[in-house]
Design a protein around this motif. Structure first.
Motif, PDB file in Angstrom:
ATOM      1  N   LEU A   1      39.783  36.827  26.319  1.00  0.00           N
ATOM      2  CA  LEU A   1      39.971  36.145  27.595  1.00  0.00           C
ATOM      3  C   LEU A   1      38.855  36.549  28.546  1.00  0.00           C
ATOM      4  O   LEU A   1      38.324  37.654  28.477  1.00  0.00           O
ATOM      5  CB  LEU A   1      41.326  36.517  28.194  1.00  0.00           C
ATOM      6  CG  LEU A   1      42.557  36.197  27.343  1.00  0.00           C
ATOM      7  CD1 LEU A   1      43.827  36.650  28.061  1.00  0.00           C
ATOM      8  CD2 LEU A   1      42.622  34.703  27.050  1.00  0.00           C
ATOM      9  N   ARG A   2      38.516  35.658  29.464  1.00  0.00           N
ATOM     10  CA  ARG A   2      37.460  35.953  30.438  1.00  0.00           C
ATOM     11  C   ARG A   2      38.075  36.668  31.642  1.00  0.00           C
ATOM     12  O   ARG A   2      38.246  36.083  32.718  1.00  0.00           O
ATOM     13  CB  ARG A   2      36.740  34.671  30.840  1.00  0.00           C
ATOM     14  CG  ARG A   2      36.065  33.973  29.674  1.00  0.00           C
ATOM     15  CD  ARG A   2      35.154  32.867  30.141  1.00  0.00           C
ATOM     16  NE  ARG A   2      33.983  33.397  30.825  1.00  0.00           N
ATOM     17  CZ  ARG A   2      32.982  32.633  31.294  1.00  0.00           C
ATOM     18  NH1 ARG A   2      33.038  31.317  31.135  1.00  0.00           N
ATOM     19  NH2 ARG A   2      31.952  33.182  31.911  1.00  0.00           N
ATOM     20  N   LEU A   3      38.395  37.938  31.444  1.00  0.00           N
ATOM     21  CA  LEU A   3      39.053  38.737  32.474  1.00  0.00           C
ATOM     22  C   LEU A   3      38.001  39.542  33.234  1.00  0.00           C
ATOM     23  O   LEU A   3      37.590  40.615  32.793  1.00  0.00           O
ATOM     24  CB  LEU A   3      40.084  39.674  31.844  1.00  0.00           C
ATOM     25  CG  LEU A   3      41.178  38.999  31.003  1.00  0.00           C
ATOM     26  CD1 LEU A   3      42.098  40.048  30.387  1.00  0.00           C
ATOM     27  CD2 LEU A   3      41.983  38.023  31.859  1.00  0.00           C
ATOM     28  N   VAL A   4      37.563  39.017  34.344  1.00  0.00           N
ATOM     29  CA  VAL A   4      36.525  39.680  35.131  1.00  0.00           C
ATOM     30  C   VAL A   4      37.054  41.017  35.652  1.00  0.00           C
ATOM     31  O   VAL A   4      38.130  41.093  36.239  1.00  0.00           O
ATOM     32  CB  VAL A   4      36.078  38.786  36.298  1.00  0.00           C
ATOM     33  CG1 VAL A   4      35.074  39.528  37.180  1.00  0.00           C
ATOM     34  CG2 VAL A   4      35.465  37.490  35.775  1.00  0.00           C
ATOM     35  N   GLY A   5      36.297  42.077  35.372  1.00  0.00           N
ATOM     36  CA  GLY A   5      36.674  43.407  35.814  1.00  0.00           C
ATOM     37  C   GLY A   5      37.511  44.190  34.820  1.00  0.00           C
ATOM     38  O   GLY A   5      37.781  45.375  35.037  1.00  0.00           O
ATOM     39  N   ALA A   6      37.897  43.558  33.723  1.00  0.00           N
ATOM     40  CA  ALA A   6      38.763  44.223  32.745  1.00  0.00           C
ATOM     41  C   ALA A   6      37.937  44.899  31.659  1.00  0.00           C
ATOM     42  O   ALA A   6      36.965  44.338  31.159  1.00  0.00           O
ATOM     43  CB  ALA A   6      39.722  43.221  32.117  1.00  0.00           C
ATOM     44  N   GLU A   7      38.351  46.109  31.280  1.00  0.00           N
ATOM     45  CA  GLU A   7      37.657  46.871  30.231  1.00  0.00           C
ATOM     46  C   GLU A   7      38.200  46.571  28.841  1.00  0.00           C
ATOM     47  O   GLU A   7      37.713  47.105  27.849  1.00  0.00           O
ATOM     48  CB  GLU A   7      37.759  48.369  30.525  1.00  0.00           C
ATOM     49  CG  GLU A   7      39.063  49.024  30.127  1.00  0.00           C
ATOM     50  CD  GLU A   7      40.276  48.514  30.899  1.00  0.00           C
ATOM     51  OE1 GLU A   7      41.384  48.579  30.338  1.00  0.00           O
ATOM     52  OE2 GLU A   7      40.115  48.055  32.047  1.00  0.00           O
TER      53      GLU A   7
END
Length: 276
Positions: free
Chosen positions: A260-266
């Motif tokens: 998923l394109r989860l901005v800020g997720a590691e």
């Protein structure tokens, strides 16, 4: 009535019956959702409508190597699984015009991917999240190998696997698959994974950029942090963890993984398939 008008009306009438015969084939994207050709519709209770869940598609050419998410899906910070992860906020049974769910999911549960920021604070602060991962690395030819079942993945084990130069994506099937660890909700620290020297051997002696393993961590519990640091240091190697490698023969495939394109997720849940 002119002869031309008569012919047009006849053509329209003759075409009408064929509208009711447009039954989806078994290979349709949603083979059970569009009725059976007798006028049934989605949402109408009909014993003929049956949901289909599959692990293998296209007569054994496509394998889904992603574990399903359930309340018992394991996660490394709990022995009780992820618990309730879907909440139905609006329900048609309760009078809503539609069903509408909310999803709450740990980023490192089930089949998932690690970004460099997972183990390096400076990378996390600099924005090396899952949205920066190279999709070219996550998609392409891959080698599925069987690891000797009685040990973690050390430098000695890596050398014995004889991974050819030029291979960029390797999925490692271990004792974890045999034991069915991903089907147990409790986190099991006895899982098989990479030791630090095994990770370093891979970095120094192969061209592998995608490392896939069959439990929640690519690194063995005893070398949990050191092995991760070796893999993620260069920001070139992508780690996909918790793969479902049951009943798939070792060999060469095309792997396709999309986080998923989860901005800020590691980290992120990821859907992975193998194609022969």
């Amino acid at each position: 009535m002119g002869s031309l008008q008569f012919l047009l009306i006849c053509a329209v009438i003759q075409s009408i019956p064929f509208l009711s015969l447009a039954v989806p084939s078994p290979d349709s994207a949603y083979p059970s959702a569009y009725g059976d050709g007798s006028g049934t519709c989605v949402g109408v209770s009909d014993p003929k409508l049956q949901h289909i869940t599959r692990e293998v598609y296209d007569n054994g050419c496509i394998f889904d190597i992603t574990h399903k998410f359930t309340p018992h899906t394991p996660v490394g910070i709990s022995n009780e699984g992820i618990g309730q992860f879907l909440t139905l906020l609006f329900s048609m049974k309760n009078g809503s015009l539609y069903n509408y769910s909310e999803l709450r999911l740990p980023a490192h549960a089930g089949t998932h991917v690690d970004a460099p920021g997972h183990m390096y604070e400076n990378y996390f602060e600099e924005g090396y999240d899952v949205d920066t991962l190279d999709l070219k690395v996550l998609n392409g030819p891959a080698l599925l190998v069987d690891v000797p079942r009685d040990q973690n993945i050390t430098a000695k084990v890596m050398k014995s696997l004889n991974i050819p130069k030029g291979v960029k994506r390797v999925l490692f099937r271990t004792l974890n698959t045999d034991r069915g660890l991903m089907y147990n909700k409790a986190f099991d620290t006895s899982y098989v994974g990479f030791m630090k020297d095994g990770a370093q051997w891979l970095v120094d002696n192969t061209d592998v950029k995608l490392v896939g393993t069959d439990y929640l961590s690519v690194a063995a519990f005893d070398d949990l942090i050191p092995a991760h640091l070796v893999f993620l240091k260069s920001r070139e190697i992508i780690l996909v963890e918790g793969l479902k490698l049951d009943d798939v023969k070792a060999g060469i495939y095309s792997v396709h993984c999309l986080p998923l394109r989860l901005v800020g997720a590691e980290g992120s849940p990821i859907r992975c398939i193998l194609i022969k």
